[in-house]
Motif scaffolding. Sequence first.
Motif, mmCIF file in Angstrom:
data_model
loop_
_atom_site.group_PDB
_atom_site.id
_atom_site.type_symbol
_atom_site.label_atom_id
_atom_site.label_comp_id
_atom_site.label_asym_id
_atom_site.label_seq_id
_atom_site.Cartn_x
_atom_site.Cartn_y
_atom_site.Cartn_z
ATOM 1 N N SER A 184 -5.466 73.750 82.560
ATOM 2 C CA SER A 184 -4.307 72.868 82.558
ATOM 3 C C SER A 184 -3.087 73.541 81.951
ATOM 4 O O SER A 184 -3.199 74.349 81.023
ATOM 5 N N GLU A 185 -1.921 73.162 82.453
ATOM 6 C CA GLU A 185 -0.674 73.630 81.855
ATOM 7 C C GLU A 185 -0.492 73.083 80.439
ATOM 8 O O GLU A 185 0.359 73.573 79.684
ATOM 9 N N LEU A 186 -1.291 72.090 80.071
ATOM 10 C CA LEU A 186 -1.177 71.475 78.748
ATOM 11 C C LEU A 186 -2.209 71.996 77.759
ATOM 12 O O LEU A 186 -2.338 71.444 76.670
ATOM 13 N N ILE A 187 -2.935 73.050 78.119
ATOM 14 C CA ILE A 187 -3.983 73.527 77.225
ATOM 15 C C ILE A 187 -3.402 73.947 75.875
ATOM 16 O O ILE A 187 -4.082 73.861 74.840
ATOM 17 N N GLY A 188 -2.147 74.369 75.863
ATOM 18 C CA GLY A 188 -1.505 74.699 74.595
ATOM 19 C C GLY A 188 -1.392 73.508 73.666
ATOM 20 O O GLY A 188 -1.362 73.663 72.438
ATOM 21 N N ALA A 189 -1.345 72.311 74.250
ATOM 22 C CA ALA A 189 -1.272 71.106 73.428
ATOM 23 C C ALA A 189 -2.543 70.907 72.631
ATOM 24 O O ALA A 189 -2.514 70.329 71.531
ATOM 25 N N ALA A 190 -3.664 71.363 73.167
ATOM 26 C CA ALA A 190 -4.925 71.234 72.434
ATOM 27 C C ALA A 190 -4.850 71.992 71.113
ATOM 28 O O ALA A 190 -5.293 71.497 70.064
ATOM 29 N N ALA A 191 -4.291 73.203 71.154
ATOM 30 C CA ALA A 191 -4.144 73.996 69.931
ATOM 31 C C ALA A 191 -3.201 73.320 68.944
ATOM 32 O O ALA A 191 -3.430 73.345 67.726
ATOM 33 N N GLU A 192 -2.127 72.686 69.461
ATOM 34 C CA GLU A 192 -1.190 71.961 68.592
ATOM 35 C C GLU A 192 -1.910 70.827 67.866
ATOM 36 O O GLU A 192 -1.723 70.617 66.667
ATOM 37 N N LEU A 193 -2.736 70.080 68.597
ATOM 38 C CA LEU A 193 -3.462 68.973 67.982
ATOM 39 C C LEU A 193 -4.395 69.472 66.888
ATOM 40 O O LEU A 193 -4.438 68.933 65.780
ATOM 41 N N ALA A 194 -5.169 70.504 67.222
ATOM 42 C CA ALA A 194 -6.147 71.028 66.267
ATOM 43 C C ALA A 194 -5.475 71.588 65.022
ATOM 44 O O ALA A 194 -6.021 71.507 63.918
ATOM 45 N N ALA A 195 -4.284 72.158 65.200
ATOM 46 C CA ALA A 195 -3.598 72.788 64.076
ATOM 47 C C ALA A 195 -2.995 71.786 63.109
ATOM 48 O O ALA A 195 -2.861 72.082 61.916
ATOM 49 N N HIS A 196 -2.641 70.598 63.606
ATOM 50 C CA HIS A 196 -1.860 69.693 62.759
ATOM 51 C C HIS A 196 -2.515 68.352 62.452
ATOM 52 O O HIS A 196 -2.250 67.782 61.388
ATOM 53 N N ILE A 197 -3.334 67.825 63.334
ATOM 54 C CA ILE A 197 -3.950 66.523 63.067
ATOM 55 C C ILE A 197 -5.150 66.720 62.148
ATOM 56 O O ILE A 197 -6.040 67.528 62.438
ATOM 57 N N PRO A 198 -5.195 66.004 61.030
ATOM 58 C CA PRO A 198 -6.250 66.245 60.038
ATOM 59 C C PRO A 198 -7.673 66.088 60.567
ATOM 60 O O PRO A 198 -8.556 66.889 60.241
ATOM 61 N N ASP A 199 -7.923 65.062 61.383
ATOM 62 C CA ASP A 199 -9.268 64.807 61.899
ATOM 63 C C ASP A 199 -9.223 64.862 63.422
ATOM 64 O O ASP A 199 -9.029 63.849 64.099
ATOM 65 N N CYS A 200 -9.373 66.058 63.962
ATOM 66 C CA CYS A 200 -9.224 66.263 65.396
ATOM 67 C C CYS A 200 -10.434 66.981 65.969
ATOM 68 O O CYS A 200 -10.869 68.006 65.435
ATOM 69 N N THR A 201 -10.968 66.453 67.055
ATOM 70 C CA THR A 201 -12.057 67.082 67.791
ATOM 71 C C THR A 201 -11.554 67.420 69.187
ATOM 72 O O THR A 201 -10.914 66.581 69.833
ATOM 73 N N LEU A 202 -11.839 68.616 69.654
ATOM 74 C CA LEU A 202 -11.410 69.023 70.993
ATOM 75 C C LEU A 202 -12.606 69.189 71.911
ATOM 76 O O LEU A 202 -13.674 69.645 71.498
ATOM 77 N N HIS A 203 -12.404 68.827 73.163
ATOM 78 C CA HIS A 203 -13.401 69.053 74.207
ATOM 79 C C HIS A 203 -12.658 69.623 75.411
ATOM 80 O O HIS A 203 -11.834 68.920 76.020
#
Length: 258
Positions: free
Chosen positions: A212-231
Amino acid sequence: MADVLARGTRFHVQRLGPTTGPTVVFVHGLVMDNLSSFYYTLAAPLAAKGVGTILFDLRGHGMSARPDSGYTPLDGARDLVAILDELGVHEPVHLLGNSYGGVVAMRAALLAPHRVAGVVLVEAACGGAAGELWFEDMVNTLSVAALGLEFDRTQEQLTALGQRKISRLAGNAGALLNGTTLIDDIGSGPPLSEEDLRAVSCPVLGVFGAESELIGAAAELAAHIPDCTLHVIAGLGHTVLREATDDLLATVLDWLPG
């Protein structure tokens, strides 16, 4: 099936499953989308598992009313909370937003943190650099689409070809893009800042396609949201809901509290 009057606007709302216990509220994407994209893919299967579900058409979409204004992400979040108030749902709920719906869901999590137990973001860039680029692209894409629908007589051409259902969708899209402040409202301000993301107090699950063109957003979420799980799902772009429904459903069920 019911209509709910919230913030002076009529919203089309549907509920499936039990009305007590854990509840998931679904928030769909922009313009051509509506609550039906969730009905059989996620909402009905979750309801069959004993999870309460609430689906609604965003203002201007589907069978909800189409006021002239009020289309910012914050307006969407206020609409969501007001709909829950009208339904008498005051306990914390889980929000699941697809694409732009994820932006509205995150705004709601910050607007009323005591009402949100968790957020599932499916292919949504809510903040940071990735969010800014996505919002800019959305505004440009919607502006081009608005011009095309207005001047290319798309609805008339589809009707002439016998494509009545698609013609109606095109007509609704044209009215939304050219008859309301939606495009201006979306472009009126930046998405959430990194500071906003750090302030999210509930658990967040981010589901993205690896291509996805938004895959960079996954890294943003993981870097800043305290309780974040990525799939992250291999081989997919911005079509996770449609093309990886079973994977998404299993991931959400596993993530929701037992």
